[in-house]
Write a protein that holds these residues in place. Structure first.
Motif, PDB file in Angstrom:
ATOM      1  N   GLY A  46      29.972 -10.995  28.689  1.00 24.23           N
ATOM      2  CA  GLY A  46      29.554  -9.664  28.241  1.00 24.23           C
ATOM      3  C   GLY A  46      30.782  -8.918  27.762  1.00 24.23           C
ATOM      4  O   GLY A  46      31.915  -9.398  27.916  1.00 24.23           O
ATOM      5  N   THR A  47      30.588  -7.739  27.212  1.00 25.35           N
ATOM      6  CA  THR A  47      31.731  -6.979  26.695  1.00 25.35           C
ATOM      7  C   THR A  47      32.399  -6.174  27.816  1.00 25.35           C
ATOM      8  O   THR A  47      32.025  -6.283  28.983  1.00 25.35           O
ATOM      9  N   GLY A  48      33.354  -5.351  27.438  1.00 23.72           N
ATOM     10  CA  GLY A  48      34.122  -4.574  28.413  1.00 23.72           C
ATOM     11  C   GLY A  48      33.249  -3.743  29.348  1.00 23.72           C
ATOM     12  O   GLY A  48      33.518  -3.667  30.550  1.00 23.72           O
ATOM     13  N   HIS A  49      32.193  -3.146  28.809  1.00 23.73           N
ATOM     14  CA  HIS A  49      31.286  -2.368  29.664  1.00 23.73           C
ATOM     15  C   HIS A  49      30.674  -3.233  30.762  1.00 23.73           C
ATOM     16  O   HIS A  49      30.436  -2.778  31.878  1.00 23.73           O
ATOM     17  N   CYS A  50      30.411  -4.476  30.415  1.00 27.66           N
ATOM     18  CA  CYS A  50      29.786  -5.402  31.356  1.00 27.66           C
ATOM     19  C   CYS A  50      30.764  -5.688  32.502  1.00 27.66           C
ATOM     20  O   CYS A  50      30.364  -5.762  33.670  1.00 27.66           O
ATOM     21  N   ALA A  51      32.042  -5.841  32.158  1.00 21.44           N
ATOM     22  CA  ALA A  51      33.052  -6.064  33.196  1.00 21.44           C
ATOM     23  C   ALA A  51      33.179  -4.815  34.077  1.00 21.44           C
ATOM     24  O   ALA A  51      33.332  -4.914  35.302  1.00 21.44           O
ATOM     25  N   MET A  52      33.102  -3.641  33.447  1.00 23.09           N
ATOM     26  CA  MET A  52      33.165  -2.385  34.214  1.00 23.09           C
ATOM     27  C   MET A  52      31.996  -2.346  35.207  1.00 23.09           C
ATOM     28  O   MET A  52      32.167  -2.046  36.391  1.00 23.09           O
ATOM     29  N   GLU A  53      30.814  -2.696  34.720  1.00 22.19           N
ATOM     30  CA  GLU A  53      29.638  -2.704  35.596  1.00 22.19           C
ATOM     31  C   GLU A  53      29.792  -3.746  36.693  1.00 22.19           C
ATOM     32  O   GLU A  53      29.426  -3.501  37.834  1.00 22.19           O
ATOM     33  N   ILE A  88      36.957   9.233  27.617  1.00 22.06           N
ATOM     34  CA  ILE A  88      35.556   8.797  27.785  1.00 22.06           C
ATOM     35  C   ILE A  88      35.375   7.713  28.846  1.00 22.06           C
ATOM     36  O   ILE A  88      34.319   7.594  29.466  1.00 22.06           O
ATOM     37  N   TRP A  89      36.414   6.907  29.111  1.00 24.70           N
ATOM     38  CA  TRP A  89      36.202   5.742  29.983  1.00 24.70           C
ATOM     39  C   TRP A  89      36.008   6.128  31.434  1.00 24.70           C
ATOM     40  O   TRP A  89      35.223   5.503  32.147  1.00 24.70           O
ATOM     41  N   GLY A  90      36.694   7.169  31.868  1.00 27.61           N
ATOM     42  CA  GLY A  90      36.441   7.707  33.213  1.00 27.61           C
ATOM     43  C   GLY A  90      35.016   8.243  33.296  1.00 27.61           C
ATOM     44  O   GLY A  90      34.302   8.003  34.282  1.00 27.61           O
ATOM     45  N   ILE A 119      40.775   4.032  37.346  1.00 34.09           N
ATOM     46  CA  ILE A 119      41.690   4.648  36.387  1.00 34.09           C
ATOM     47  C   ILE A 119      41.780   3.765  35.137  1.00 34.09           C
ATOM     48  O   ILE A 119      41.632   2.548  35.216  1.00 34.09           O
ATOM     49  N   THR A 120      42.007   4.404  33.994  1.00 32.56           N
ATOM     50  CA  THR A 120      42.074   3.662  32.734  1.00 32.56           C
ATOM     51  C   THR A 120      43.535   3.508  32.319  1.00 32.56           C
ATOM     52  O   THR A 120      44.231   4.516  32.152  1.00 32.56           O
ATOM     53  N   HIS A 121      43.967   2.272  32.167  1.00 35.51           N
ATOM     54  CA  HIS A 121      45.367   2.033  31.783  1.00 35.51           C
ATOM     55  C   HIS A 121      45.583   2.446  30.332  1.00 35.51           C
ATOM     56  O   HIS A 121      46.483   3.224  30.025  1.00 35.51           O
ATOM     57  N   GLY A 122      44.747   1.904  29.437  1.00 34.71           N
ATOM     58  CA  GLY A 122      44.880   2.272  28.016  1.00 34.71           C
ATOM     59  C   GLY A 122      43.688   3.129  27.617  1.00 34.71           C
ATOM     60  O   GLY A 122      42.613   2.607  27.348  1.00 34.71           O
ATOM     61  N   GLU A 123      43.853   4.445  27.605  1.00 40.24           N
ATOM     62  CA  GLU A 123      42.729   5.342  27.301  1.00 40.24           C
ATOM     63  C   GLU A 123      42.560   5.376  25.777  1.00 40.24           C
ATOM     64  O   GLU A 123      43.170   6.187  25.075  1.00 40.24           O
ATOM     65  N   SER A 124      41.698   4.497  25.288  1.00 42.39           N
ATOM     66  CA  SER A 124      41.602   4.333  23.833  1.00 42.39           C
ATOM     67  C   SER A 124      40.912   5.497  23.134  1.00 42.39           C
ATOM     68  O   SER A 124      40.975   5.603  21.919  1.00 42.39           O
ATOM     69  N   SER A 125      40.246   6.386  23.889  1.00 38.50           N
ATOM     70  CA  SER A 125      39.636   7.542  23.222  1.00 38.50           C
ATOM     71  C   SER A 125      40.669   8.647  22.993  1.00 38.50           C
ATOM     72  O   SER A 125      40.455   9.531  22.169  1.00 38.50           O
ATOM     73  N   VAL A 177      41.376  -0.885  37.832  1.00 34.82           N
ATOM     74  CA  VAL A 177      42.019  -0.480  36.580  1.00 34.82           C
ATOM     75  C   VAL A 177      41.300  -1.091  35.378  1.00 34.82           C
ATOM     76  O   VAL A 177      41.078  -2.302  35.320  1.00 34.82           O
ATOM     77  N   ASP A 178      40.968  -0.233  34.419  1.00 33.31           N
ATOM     78  CA  ASP A 178      40.401  -0.675  33.140  1.00 33.31           C
ATOM     79  C   ASP A 178      41.564  -0.908  32.170  1.00 33.31           C
ATOM     80  O   ASP A 178      42.305   0.021  31.834  1.00 33.31           O
ATOM     81  N   ALA A 179      41.722  -2.175  31.765  1.00 35.81           N
ATOM     82  CA  ALA A 179      42.798  -2.500  30.815  1.00 35.81           C
ATOM     83  C   ALA A 179      42.200  -3.111  29.543  1.00 35.81           C
ATOM     84  O   ALA A 179      42.820  -3.955  28.897  1.00 35.81           O
ATOM     85  N   VAL A 180      40.979  -2.666  29.192  1.00 36.69           N
ATOM     86  CA  VAL A 180      40.314  -3.238  28.015  1.00 36.69           C
ATOM     87  C   VAL A 180      41.178  -3.053  26.770  1.00 36.69           C
ATOM     88  O   VAL A 180      41.326  -3.965  25.960  1.00 36.69           O
ATOM     89  N   ALA A 181      41.763  -1.870  26.638  1.00 30.77           N
ATOM     90  CA  ALA A 181      42.489  -1.572  25.397  1.00 30.77           C
ATOM     91  C   ALA A 181      43.991  -1.813  25.503  1.00 30.77           C
ATOM     92  O   ALA A 181      44.708  -1.601  24.528  1.00 30.77           O
ATOM     93  N   SER A 182      44.472  -2.243  26.666  1.00 30.88           N
ATOM     94  CA  SER A 182      45.932  -2.327  26.829  1.00 30.88           C
ATOM     95  C   SER A 182      46.449  -3.731  27.137  1.00 30.88           C
ATOM     96  O   SER A 182      47.604  -4.042  26.849  1.00 30.88           O
ATOM     97  N   SER A 220      37.764  -9.023  25.234  1.00 29.35           N
ATOM     98  CA  SER A 220      38.324 -10.120  24.445  1.00 29.35           C
ATOM     99  C   SER A 220      38.706  -9.688  23.035  1.00 29.35           C
ATOM    100  O   SER A 220      39.487 -10.352  22.358  1.00 29.35           O
ATOM    101  N   GLN A 221      38.162  -8.549  22.575  1.00 30.29           N
ATOM    102  CA  GLN A 221      38.224  -8.232  21.137  1.00 30.29           C
ATOM    103  C   GLN A 221      39.349  -7.278  20.742  1.00 30.29           C
ATOM    104  O   GLN A 221      39.367  -6.791  19.637  1.00 30.29           O
ATOM    105  N   LYS A 222      40.278  -7.018  21.689  1.00 29.74           N
ATOM    106  CA  LYS A 222      41.344  -6.061  21.359  1.00 29.74           C
ATOM    107  C   LYS A 222      42.643  -6.836  21.161  1.00 29.74           C
ATOM    108  O   LYS A 222      42.787  -7.539  20.174  1.00 29.74           O
TER     109      LYS A 222
HETATM  110  N1  PMP Z   1      37.300   0.518  28.262  1.00 29.68           N
HETATM  111  C1  PMP Z   1      38.134   0.809  27.260  1.00 29.68           C
HETATM  112  C2  PMP Z   1      39.472   1.398  27.584  1.00 29.68           C
HETATM  113  C3  PMP Z   1      37.789   0.542  25.938  1.00 29.68           C
HETATM  114  O1  PMP Z   1      38.654   0.825  24.949  1.00 29.68           O
HETATM  115  C4  PMP Z   1      36.537  -0.046  25.657  1.00 29.68           C
HETATM  116  C5  PMP Z   1      36.113  -0.390  24.236  1.00 29.68           C
HETATM  117  N2  PMP Z   1      36.463   0.518  23.292  1.00 29.68           N
HETATM  118  C6  PMP Z   1      35.681  -0.316  26.733  1.00 29.68           C
HETATM  119  C7  PMP Z   1      36.096  -0.036  28.027  1.00 29.68           C
HETATM  120  C8  PMP Z   1      34.310  -0.894  26.521  1.00 29.68           C
HETATM  121  O2  PMP Z   1      34.384  -2.155  25.962  1.00 29.68           O
HETATM  122  P1  PMP Z   1      33.184  -2.784  25.087  1.00 29.68           P
HETATM  123  O3  PMP Z   1      32.996  -1.921  23.893  1.00 29.68           O
HETATM  124  O4  PMP Z   1      33.722  -4.143  24.788  1.00 29.68           O
HETATM  125  O5  PMP Z   1      31.983  -2.811  25.949  1.00 29.68           O
END
Ligand code: PMP
Length: 416
Positions: free
Chosen positions: A104-111, A131-133, A177-183, A206-211, A231-233
């Motif tokens: 699944g995508t990053g949200h799926c890992a968060m869940e 937004i990630w918090g 906490i979000t390591h790379g706050e991509s918003s 720790v959310d490191a999706v973007a970092s 996987s897509q960053k």
């Molecule tokens: N966390 C962060 C910091 C993100 O940048 C993103 C994707 N922009 C996500 C979570 C969610 O990832 P996805 O869109 O792959 O579900």
């Protein structure tokens, strides 16, 4: 007549039966017409993806995804899964046994992290500076946990003092906490955070999706209990497989659960067994997305071949060049403090009097380059530029800066 006569006997009999069965057969006649759009060939234009993700996928990773499918329990696929576990352990800098990729995508890992670690009575503290918090708090509330948010304006980060006060006040069992706050484009410092959380009997998530891959993160040394990425960053693989790892502390908390996690698909106990993390024979749980797994394996191999430190340096170098170029164009960076600028995703204020949508549309239409507007609290305020993994090159920085100069000249008619 001639064609009907040529039909195999069984089909001719079926057609005869249909034509005589009347109303009874009408119910099995398809009524939705065939979708004419599917008769056109698939068209995928060539674009340079310099938004906050996904990034372009390298030919090597794409070739891996184009391989023939194997069965999901074939030894070769199980070996690929083992390679991935080792690759994640390297990329995360961890020895954790419970390390795998969520389908699944990053949200799926968060869940997955929240579903497995929270139970009804748990209290979670969430650092919300983008937004990630907000998203993590939303998921945790849906799970029935008590959630407290530590708030910071977008563009800012949390100090140890901020966190210390939050932990003392709310006594949570977990901090998100979000390591790379991509918003917002902020890189959250992690030094000392694990130790602080553990002193307060709290797990660090720790959310490191973007970092991940773009900025240093050392899971074991920094005392991080749960870490996930996408996987897509900076890994530059297709979206859909998300590396995740749990410390022994986190595993023990899962073992102490009184109730089973409310998701079968994301139950870490089942996933650990499927991924061979538990030392027991592997048990089928779901069908891993085989092509995605091949791609992730190659993406992790590329990172390992390059070396983590080189990858961090590369991202820092292109980010520095981009930031200088943006300032030379007269633009203002959103994150003031250089040390906490996220190397993978840079935020820049929408210049006075310009419409951000026209700038992004111009770059797409005239230069086939994607950059994004803001998200959540930064919507309408910033442009977000991602230079990650395969895309993190000096050439791409220069190409983008040229295109942006062009956009700033041509979008002048949109001055308000
Ligand atoms: N966390 C962060 C910091 C993100 O940048 C993103 C994707 N922009 C996500 C979570 C969610 O990832 P996805 O869109 O792959 O579900």
């Amino acid at each position: 007549m001639h064609r009907a006569a040529a039909l195999p006997k069984s089909i001719a009999a079926l057609l005869r039966a249909r034509s005589t069965a009347g109303c009874a057969m009408a119910a099995s006649t398809p009524r939705v017409p065939l979708p004419r759009e599917l008769l056109r060939p698939l068209a995928v234009p060539h674009r340079l993806l310099l938004g906050p993700g996904p990034s372009n996928v390298s030919p090597r990773v794409r070739a891996a995804g184009g391989q023939q499918i194997l069965g999901h329990m074939h030894p070769e696929v199980l070996q690929v899964m083992d390679d991935i576990k080792a690759g994640i352990q390297y990329a995360f800098q961890t020895q954790n046994r419970l390390t795998l990729a969520i389908s699944g995508t990053g949200h799926c890992a968060m869940e997955a992290a929240l579903i497995n670690l929270l139970e009804g009575n748990d209290t979670m503290l969430v650092g919300t500076n983008g937004i990630w918090g907000q998203r993590a708090a939303d998921i945790a509330r849906r799970l029935g946990a008590k959630v407290h948010e530590l708030l910071k304006p977008p563009g800012e980060y949390f100090t140890l003092q901020d966190i210390q006060e939050g932990l003392a006040q709310h006594k949570p069992s977990m901090l998100f906490i979000t390591h790379g706050e991509s918003s917002t484009g902020v890189l959250q410092p992690l030094e000392g955070l694990g130790e602080l959380c553990h002193r307060h009997g709290c797990l660090l998530l720790v959310d490191a999706v973007a970092s991940l891959g773009g900025a240093p993160i050392l899971m074991d040394q920094q005392g991080i209990d749960v870490l996930y990425t996408g996987s897509q960053k900076a890994l530059s693989a297709p979206p859909g497989s998300s590396p995740i790892s749990f410390s022994e502390r986190a595993r023990e908390k899962m073992l102490r659960r009184k109730t089973r996690p409310p998701s079968f698909y994301l139950d870490m106990d089942c996933l650990a067994s499927y991924w061979g993390c538990s030392g027991e024979p592997r048990m089928y749980h779901h069908t891993v997305p085989i092509s995605g797994i091949f791609c992730l394996r190659e993406a992790l191999a590329i990172l390992a071949e390059q070396g983590l430190e080189n990858s961090w340096e590369q991202h820092q170098a292109v980010c520095t060049r981009l930031c200088q170029g943006l300032q030379d164009l007269g633009l203002e960076l959103f994150v003031k403090e250089e040390a906490v600028r996220l190397p993978t995703v840079t935020t820049v204020r929408v210049p006075e009097g310009y419409n951000w949508k026209e700038i992004t549309a111009f770059l797409m239409d005239k230069h086939s380059i994607e950059i994004s507007g803001g998200l959540g609290p930064t919507a309408g305020k910033v442009l977000r530029i991602g230079l990650m993994g395969y895309n993190a090159t000096q050439d791409n920085v220069d190409r983008l800066l040229r295109a942006l100069r062009d956009a700033l000249q041509h979008c002048q008619h949109s001055r308000l």
